[in-house]
Structure formats: C-alpha cells, structure tokens
Enzyme design. Sequence first.
Site, PDB file in Angstrom:
ATOM      1  N   THR A  95     -13.927 -15.629 -21.447  1.00 20.43           N
ATOM      2  CA  THR A  95     -13.943 -14.223 -21.839  1.00 20.43           C
ATOM      3  C   THR A  95     -15.134 -13.963 -22.768  1.00 20.43           C
ATOM      4  O   THR A  95     -15.625 -14.869 -23.448  1.00 20.43           O
ATOM      5  CB  THR A  95     -12.641 -13.821 -22.551  1.00 20.43           C
ATOM      6  OG1 THR A  95     -12.517 -14.521 -23.792  1.00 20.43           O
ATOM      7  CG2 THR A  95     -11.434 -14.109 -21.666  1.00 20.43           C
ATOM      8  N   GLY A  96     -15.588 -12.720 -22.763  1.00 22.31           N
ATOM      9  CA  GLY A  96     -16.746 -12.382 -23.586  1.00 22.31           C
ATOM     10  C   GLY A  96     -17.970 -13.174 -23.192  1.00 22.31           C
ATOM     11  O   GLY A  96     -18.704 -13.677 -24.042  1.00 22.31           O
ATOM     12  N   GLY A  98     -24.632 -14.584 -25.408  1.00 23.40           N
ATOM     13  CA  GLY A  98     -24.344 -15.522 -26.487  1.00 23.40           C
ATOM     14  C   GLY A  98     -23.613 -16.775 -26.080  1.00 23.40           C
ATOM     15  O   GLY A  98     -23.903 -17.399 -25.046  1.00 23.40           O
ATOM     16  N   ILE A  99     -22.645 -17.176 -26.909  1.00 22.56           N
ATOM     17  CA  ILE A  99     -21.930 -18.428 -26.687  1.00 22.56           C
ATOM     18  C   ILE A  99     -21.164 -18.391 -25.377  1.00 22.56           C
ATOM     19  O   ILE A  99     -21.159 -19.361 -24.614  1.00 22.56           O
ATOM     20  CB  ILE A  99     -20.981 -18.716 -27.870  1.00 22.56           C
ATOM     21  CG1 ILE A  99     -21.807 -19.094 -29.119  1.00 22.56           C
ATOM     22  CG2 ILE A  99     -20.005 -19.829 -27.523  1.00 22.56           C
ATOM     23  CD1 ILE A  99     -20.982 -19.213 -30.384  1.00 22.56           C
ATOM     24  N   GLY A 100     -20.501 -17.284 -25.075  1.00 27.13           N
ATOM     25  CA  GLY A 100     -19.735 -17.198 -23.842  1.00 27.13           C
ATOM     26  C   GLY A 100     -20.593 -17.406 -22.616  1.00 27.13           C
ATOM     27  O   GLY A 100     -20.201 -18.121 -21.679  1.00 27.13           O
ATOM     28  N   SER A 107     -14.301 -19.696 -36.096  1.00 25.45           N
ATOM     29  CA  SER A 107     -15.591 -19.496 -36.756  1.00 25.45           C
ATOM     30  C   SER A 107     -15.581 -20.189 -38.101  1.00 25.45           C
ATOM     31  O   SER A 107     -14.538 -20.246 -38.773  1.00 25.45           O
ATOM     32  CB  SER A 107     -15.859 -17.995 -36.959  1.00 25.45           C
ATOM     33  OG  SER A 107     -16.970 -17.793 -37.824  1.00 25.45           O
ATOM     34  N   TYR A 134     -12.674 -10.251 -40.306  1.00 19.94           N
ATOM     35  CA  TYR A 134     -13.183 -11.155 -39.274  1.00 19.94           C
ATOM     36  C   TYR A 134     -12.733 -12.589 -39.551  1.00 19.94           C
ATOM     37  O   TYR A 134     -12.199 -13.272 -38.659  1.00 19.94           O
ATOM     38  CB  TYR A 134     -14.704 -11.074 -39.229  1.00 19.94           C
ATOM     39  CG  TYR A 134     -15.365 -12.111 -38.360  1.00 19.94           C
ATOM     40  CD1 TYR A 134     -15.340 -12.001 -36.972  1.00 19.94           C
ATOM     41  CD2 TYR A 134     -16.027 -13.202 -38.918  1.00 19.94           C
ATOM     42  CE1 TYR A 134     -15.944 -12.960 -36.165  1.00 19.94           C
ATOM     43  CE2 TYR A 134     -16.631 -14.162 -38.121  1.00 19.94           C
ATOM     44  CZ  TYR A 134     -16.592 -14.026 -36.749  1.00 19.94           C
ATOM     45  OH  TYR A 134     -17.187 -14.979 -35.957  1.00 19.94           O
TER      46      TYR A 134
END
Length: 248
Positions: A12-13, A17-19, A137, A150
């Site tokens: 997902t996402g 970036g990382i996804g 994170s 966050y």
Amino acid sequence: MGQLDNKTALVTGASTGIGLAVARRFAAEGAIVYLTGRREAELQSAVGEVGGRAIGIRSDVSKLDDLDRLFAEITERSGRLDIVVANAGVGDFGPLGTITEEDYDRTTSINLKGTVFTVQKALPLLPAGASVILLSSSAALRAVPGLGIYAATKAAIRSLARTWAAELAGRGIRVNALTPGPVTTPGADELRAALPRDDQADESAAPTPLGRAGHPDEVASTALYLAGDQSSFTTGAELLVDGGATQL
C-alpha cells in the site's frame, strides 16, 4: 531464481518513496505485486516503473469501501496473498497547540485505521507462511517537536505488530515492524521542510551517525528479508533501518 518466485504481494502507498522501492524490489525477485495509491496518475507511473509483474489498484486505505474493492479484485485475480506491506502513511507537522481535529483525523485515519483494516481485510487471503510487514518510524522512538500525532500512530503500529504476531502465530503467519529512520523520499522531504529552521539544520547536518539519510532501496532490502524465507523464524520483531539514529 528470485527470492519471491511464485509469491503474491500487496504494497500500500506504493506510488512513490519507500512503497515504490519495495514494490520494485519484490517484482525483481519474482513476485506479482499489487500496488495501491490515492492518485491514479502517480500510481500508473509507478506500475510502469515496476514493470510487468505490477498491478495497480487505486485505493485510499482510510476508506473501507476502497479496501473492500481492493481485496475483492485481489481475490478474483489471485485468490491469495503471501506478503502484505502496510506502508501507506502521512506525516504532518503540528505542535500540540496548533493541532486541529482535521489534522488528527487525517493522520490517524490513514496511518492507524488504514493499517488496521488493510491487515484485517487481507486475513482471508493469507496462507500459512505469509508475511505481514507494518511500516513504523524512528519518530516513534525519538522526541521530535511537532510530530506528536504522527509519532503516536507509528508507535501504535509497532505495538500492533507484537499483538498480531501473537494472534496469528497459530496460523503460521508472521508479523513484523519495519522502522526506517531519515530516508530521502518525497513525503519525508516535505515533512522536513515543514520543521522549524533550527530543526531542519540539525537534521541536514547529521541525520544519522552514518552521516547521511537513507535511500528507499535500503529499506526495500530489509523488507525483502522480512518477506522471504530467510526470516522464517522472525515474528513480532522490529527491524530498524535508521543508520543508527535511535541506537547511537
């Protein structure tokens, strides 16, 4: 032969970036990879970058109707999922005195609610030996002013990895948390730009003991370890990919 031959994965996402890096690495190792994202144009661009093993399905993880549609399509196309990477997330800067209900709802709905219901709705598709990877994170382990909501969602995600690992052990399903530190991605760069100037200077001067920020491909390498058979005896764990930022 790839490490993920004959595997089917959901990331997902995965538009950027990382996804995107994780999806690209999984596909290179032989997996069929479902990518999700909220913006159709960016998602299709990511699918093109990942290649022929990628299937893009526009989906907002904070909307349960979207998730129902996503898993209905995965069920119809593949009938199973061997790997779930719950990566979709947002991070907004907001000191305690400025947090609004809208800010709170946006962050918790995508980061926490989205993770919970992504994994819940994937359960019927997960066989014994499946791997679930939750993105936390390093902000959850450090006091960064202005990132309270966050960081709280990411701390909750790490806690969920423990609980779900215990709940799903009897089915032979592993659940682990993957915790990046400072990584150069569009989302992280936007978040760092929103920090007060002094904090920005501190981050850029020495983001990690290794003297640099990480690259999404370095996080993807750890995701590959957690997804594959090399980590068959690893569950409930947190793997830090942070250049030593939380440990040294």
